[in-house]
Design an enzyme around this catalytic site. Sequence first.
Site, short mmCIF file in Angstrom:
data_model
loop_
_atom_site.label_atom_id
_atom_site.label_comp_id
_atom_site.label_asym_id
_atom_site.label_seq_id
_atom_site.Cartn_x
_atom_site.Cartn_y
_atom_site.Cartn_z
N HIS A 118 42.85 2.73 -0.44
CA HIS A 118 43.29 2.28 0.77
C HIS A 118 45.08 2.87 0.63
O HIS A 118 45.75 2.08 1.58
CB HIS A 118 43.48 0.60 0.49
CG HIS A 118 41.89 0.13 0.49
ND1 HIS A 118 41.73 -1.04 0.15
CD2 HIS A 118 40.63 0.78 1.04
CE1 HIS A 118 40.25 -1.30 0.26
NE2 HIS A 118 39.76 -0.15 0.88
N CYS A 147 61.52 8.51 15.30
CA CYS A 147 62.08 9.75 15.76
C CYS A 147 63.23 9.49 16.72
O CYS A 147 62.83 8.89 17.80
CB CYS A 147 61.10 10.67 15.97
SG CYS A 147 61.69 12.12 16.61
N CYS A 150 61.57 11.53 20.16
CA CYS A 150 60.71 11.16 20.86
C CYS A 150 60.22 9.64 20.83
O CYS A 150 59.17 9.05 21.51
CB CYS A 150 59.52 11.80 20.57
SG CYS A 150 58.62 11.60 19.08
N THR A 188 38.15 -8.20 -7.40
CA THR A 188 38.17 -8.02 -6.08
C THR A 188 36.97 -9.10 -5.60
O THR A 188 35.85 -9.57 -6.62
CB THR A 188 37.48 -6.58 -5.79
OG1 THR A 188 37.31 -6.56 -4.45
CG2 THR A 188 36.17 -6.32 -6.53
N ASN A 210 36.06 -11.41 -13.30
CA ASN A 210 36.86 -12.59 -12.07
C ASN A 210 36.82 -13.97 -12.32
O ASN A 210 35.62 -14.37 -12.89
CB ASN A 210 35.88 -11.92 -10.75
CG ASN A 210 36.86 -12.41 -9.73
OD1 ASN A 210 37.35 -13.58 -9.70
ND2 ASN A 210 36.87 -11.58 -8.60
N GLU A 212 36.68 -16.13 -10.59
CA GLU A 212 35.99 -16.87 -9.62
C GLU A 212 34.72 -16.34 -9.22
O GLU A 212 34.55 -14.91 -9.21
CB GLU A 212 36.88 -17.22 -8.39
CG GLU A 212 37.97 -18.14 -8.53
CD GLU A 212 39.19 -18.19 -7.50
OE1 GLU A 212 40.19 -18.51 -7.53
OE2 GLU A 212 38.61 -17.74 -6.24
C1 BV8 Z 1 36.52 1.48 7.59
C2 BV8 Z 1 45.46 -1.64 2.60
C3 BV8 Z 1 35.32 2.87 8.93
C4 BV8 Z 1 46.21 -2.39 3.77
C5 BV8 Z 1 43.34 -2.66 2.61
C6 BV8 Z 1 30.81 -2.25 6.46
C7 BV8 Z 1 31.08 -0.79 6.36
C8 BV8 Z 1 32.16 -0.28 6.82
C9 BV8 Z 1 33.44 -1.06 7.36
C10 BV8 Z 1 33.28 -2.52 7.45
C11 BV8 Z 1 31.98 -2.95 7.00
N1 BV8 Z 1 32.20 -4.23 7.34
C12 BV8 Z 1 33.09 -4.59 7.79
C13 BV8 Z 1 33.93 -3.67 8.05
C14 BV8 Z 1 35.35 -3.33 8.54
C15 BV8 Z 1 36.41 -3.59 7.43
C16 BV8 Z 1 35.90 -4.56 6.43
O1 BV8 Z 1 35.60 -4.42 5.28
N2 BV8 Z 1 36.30 -5.96 6.72
C17 BV8 Z 1 36.15 -7.11 6.03
C18 BV8 Z 1 37.58 -8.01 6.13
C19 BV8 Z 1 34.79 -7.71 6.37
N3 BV8 Z 1 36.72 -2.38 6.63
C20 BV8 Z 1 37.36 -1.29 7.32
O2 BV8 Z 1 38.05 -1.53 8.46
C21 BV8 Z 1 37.69 -0.22 6.30
N4 BV8 Z 1 37.57 0.92 7.18
O3 BV8 Z 1 35.47 0.84 7.11
O4 BV8 Z 1 36.60 2.72 8.31
C22 BV8 Z 1 35.29 2.44 10.25
C23 BV8 Z 1 36.23 2.88 11.14
C24 BV8 Z 1 36.27 2.22 12.39
C25 BV8 Z 1 35.48 1.32 12.77
C26 BV8 Z 1 34.48 0.78 11.67
C27 BV8 Z 1 34.37 1.30 10.59
C28 BV8 Z 1 39.07 -0.40 5.79
C29 BV8 Z 1 39.21 -1.29 4.90
C30 BV8 Z 1 40.70 -1.12 4.37
C31 BV8 Z 1 41.58 -2.13 4.67
N5 BV8 Z 1 42.97 -1.97 3.81
N6 BV8 Z 1 44.34 -2.66 2.28
C32 BV8 Z 1 47.18 -3.47 3.06
O5 BV8 Z 1 47.19 -3.50 1.82
O6 BV8 Z 1 47.97 -3.99 3.82
S1 BV8 Z 1 42.19 -3.85 2.01
C33 BV8 Z 1 42.80 -5.06 1.32
O7 BV8 Z 1 41.92 -5.87 1.16
C34 BV8 Z 1 43.48 -4.75 0.10
O8 BV8 Z 1 43.50 -3.29 -0.32
C35 BV8 Z 1 42.80 -5.28 -0.99
O9 BV8 Z 1 42.59 -4.81 -2.23
C36 BV8 Z 1 41.46 -5.36 -0.30
C37 BV8 Z 1 40.34 -6.04 -0.94
O10 BV8 Z 1 40.50 -7.40 -1.08
P1 BV8 Z 1 40.42 -7.81 -2.74
O11 BV8 Z 1 41.19 -6.54 -3.55
O12 BV8 Z 1 39.28 -8.03 -2.92
O13 BV8 Z 1 41.47 -8.87 -2.80
P2 BV8 Z 1 41.21 -10.33 -2.40
O14 BV8 Z 1 42.49 -11.36 -2.38
O15 BV8 Z 1 40.10 -10.48 -1.68
O16 BV8 Z 1 40.43 -11.03 -4.02
C38 BV8 Z 1 41.23 -10.99 -5.20
C39 BV8 Z 1 40.17 -11.34 -6.22
O17 BV8 Z 1 40.69 -11.33 -7.62
C40 BV8 Z 1 39.62 -12.71 -6.08
O18 BV8 Z 1 38.08 -12.40 -6.05
C41 BV8 Z 1 40.32 -13.40 -7.08
O19 BV8 Z 1 39.18 -14.34 -7.61
C42 BV8 Z 1 40.35 -12.45 -7.93
N7 BV8 Z 1 41.38 -12.80 -9.17
C43 BV8 Z 1 42.58 -13.57 -9.19
N8 BV8 Z 1 43.24 -13.48 -10.05
C44 BV8 Z 1 42.56 -12.62 -10.81
C45 BV8 Z 1 41.75 -12.27 -10.21
N9 BV8 Z 1 40.72 -11.28 -10.89
C46 BV8 Z 1 40.89 -11.00 -12.08
N10 BV8 Z 1 42.01 -11.30 -12.79
C47 BV8 Z 1 42.90 -12.29 -12.10
N11 BV8 Z 1 44.06 -12.82 -12.97
#
Ligand code: BV8
Length: 238
Positions: A118, A147, A150, A188, A210, A212
């Site tokens: 990402h 810029c 532009c 994740t 994880n 959770e």
């Molecule tokens: C795309 C950068 C093609 C920005 C991020 C199926 C196929 C393809 C695409 C999709 C699909 N279904 C849906 C989609 C669309 C979308 C998507 O997935 N949406 C989700 C919300 C349903 N995907 C996309 O758009 C991707 N692009 O597919 O392109 C395309 C193109 C055009 C049209 C269609 C498709 C792009 C996705 C990238 C987004 N950018 N980050 C920024 O950071 O600002 S993603 C963002 O979420 C972060 O990078 C983060 O890492 C990531 C995932 O979240 P997690 O890492 O899991 O974090 P989260 O908070 O959710 O969970 C934390 C976990 O840690 C928890 O489980 C918790 O219990 C645990 N935890 C807590 N403490 C601890 C711990 N674990 C261990 N130890 C601890 N101490």
Amino acid sequence: MKAAVRDWVRAARRIVVLSGAGMSAESGVPTFRDAQTGLWAKFRPEQLATEEAFRADPGMVWDWYQLRREMIGKVVPNAGHLAVAAFQQRHPGRLAVVTQNVDGLHQRAGSAGVLALHGNIAEDRWLDRPRACCTRASLEPGRPPRCAVCGNLRRPAVVWFGEMLPPAQLAAAQDAAAACDLMLVVGTSGVVYPAAGLARSTRGRVAIVNPEETELDDAADAVLRGTSASLLPYLLED
Ligand code: BV8
């Protein structure tokens, strides 16, 4: 169960660590689904981390990234990042890191060849295709910088929702997932695709670290309910 997973690590020739925001939680970086604070409290990250949101209100989205950059600048890699990097150094070529995180902490811990699906929050790029005038010399400071000729805006060099992942990184991650004997899925929620899909398409055994439940628990051969900084040093020790 954690002893069994440690045995899987010892027996595995090729390991992939697929990490998410939870990997950095014990460094003090709020996870992606932790509640946003302040000005951004009313938004979900999926609403802010998009080109649409940035074009609608560049200043507000830019400020959100600046706040995150400042926070990340103050933290250090934790024992989980360090255990992964140390394993790579002891066993060159045996462990690949595929991360969804944009915080650069795996890299700062000393991990090599990190596949950052990402992007990297510390870097910027042009929002629109850069023209000859879009150079460092023409950069005008601002929220965001632009810029001066532009008006092209600078944007964080991360992958926003709806944007393609960097093809080379994604292909390398898919190859690593296909070739590995074991995938450790660490910190994740398994919500974001196509990254989360790697845990479903891998040839190897899947062990989740994880505290959770996650969306990938059903795809796992083992689920270890614990934190990355406490479990990874144990799982990766020789
Ligand atoms: C795309 C950068 C093609 C920005 C991020 C199926 C196929 C393809 C695409 C999709 C699909 N279904 C849906 C989609 C669309 C979308 C998507 O997935 N949406 C989700 C919300 C349903 N995907 C996309 O758009 C991707 N692009 O597919 O392109 C395309 C193109 C055009 C049209 C269609 C498709 C792009 C996705 C990238 C987004 N950018 N980050 C920024 O950071 O600002 S993603 C963002 O979420 C972060 O990078 C983060 O890492 C990531 C995932 O979240 P997690 O890492 O899991 O974090 P989260 O908070 O959710 O969970 C934390 C976990 O840690 C928890 O489980 C918790 O219990 C645990 N935890 C807590 N403490 C601890 C711990 N674990 C261990 N130890 C601890 N101490």
